[in-house]
Motif scaffolding. Structure first.
Motif, short mmCIF file in Angstrom:
data_model
loop_
_atom_site.label_atom_id
_atom_site.label_comp_id
_atom_site.label_asym_id
_atom_site.label_seq_id
_atom_site.Cartn_x
_atom_site.Cartn_y
_atom_site.Cartn_z
N ASP A 3 0.83 -1.21 0.00
CA ASP A 3 0.00 0.00 0.00
C ASP A 3 0.86 1.26 0.00
O ASP A 3 0.55 2.23 -0.70
N GLU A 4 1.93 1.24 0.75
CA GLU A 4 2.83 2.39 0.79
C GLU A 4 3.53 2.58 -0.57
O GLU A 4 3.66 3.69 -1.06
N LYS A 6 2.33 1.57 -3.46
CA LYS A 6 1.30 2.06 -4.39
C LYS A 6 1.12 3.56 -4.25
O LYS A 6 1.03 4.28 -5.24
N ARG A 7 1.09 4.04 -3.02
CA ARG A 7 0.91 5.47 -2.77
C ARG A 7 2.08 6.27 -3.35
O ARG A 7 1.89 7.29 -4.00
N LEU A 77 1.78 -1.72 -9.76
CA LEU A 77 1.22 -1.08 -8.57
C LEU A 77 0.27 0.05 -8.94
O LEU A 77 -0.77 0.23 -8.30
N HIS A 81 -3.60 0.22 -7.98
CA HIS A 81 -4.12 1.39 -7.28
C HIS A 81 -5.34 1.96 -8.01
O HIS A 81 -6.37 2.21 -7.41
N ASP A 84 -8.35 -0.30 -7.67
CA ASP A 84 -8.69 -0.65 -6.28
C ASP A 84 -8.51 -2.15 -6.01
O ASP A 84 -9.40 -2.81 -5.48
N ASP A 86 -6.51 -5.06 -4.08
CA ASP A 86 -5.70 -5.36 -2.91
C ASP A 86 -4.69 -6.43 -3.29
O ASP A 86 -4.97 -7.63 -3.21
#
Length: 101
Positions: A3-4, A6-7, A77, A81, A84, A86
């Motif tokens: 998640d990090e 991807k951000r 990634l 993202h 959406d 996971d």
């Protein structure tokens, strides 16, 4: 962790798109994956003797392989993202790391 990443990739990609007036519509994400896979394949062909090396040192080829693999991962990634997805859960399920998911 994913998640990090991807951000971070989203922030970098959005800034690049703004700077270069690139529209990241839904198709852009999958098309970029294809483009980056092609670039990784091109470097692999050079590294494996199937393409012109243009007098590139083994160290430069190794770095190019790493760079193109990083680009491909980044665009995977970004695709996840944007859609959406996971990825952590999908990896655990698909690769049977946590088959109950």
């Amino acid at each position: 962790m994913l998640d990090e990443l991807k951000r971070q990739f989203e922030e970098a990609s959005a800034a690049y798109a703004t700077e270069h007036a690139i529209t990241r519509d839904p198709d852009w994400y999958i098309l970029k994956l294809q483009e980056e896979l092609g670039e990784l394949t091109q470097v692999w062909n050079k590294a494996s003797g199937r393409g012109r090396s243009r007098a590139i040192s083994p160290e430069e080829l190794r770095r190019s392989l790493a760079d193109e693999a990083a680009d491909l991962l980044g665009h995977i990634l970004l695709f996840a993202h944007h859609n959406d997805i996971d990825l952590a859960a999908a990896i655990e399920r698909k690769w049977k790391f946590a088959p109950d998911l």
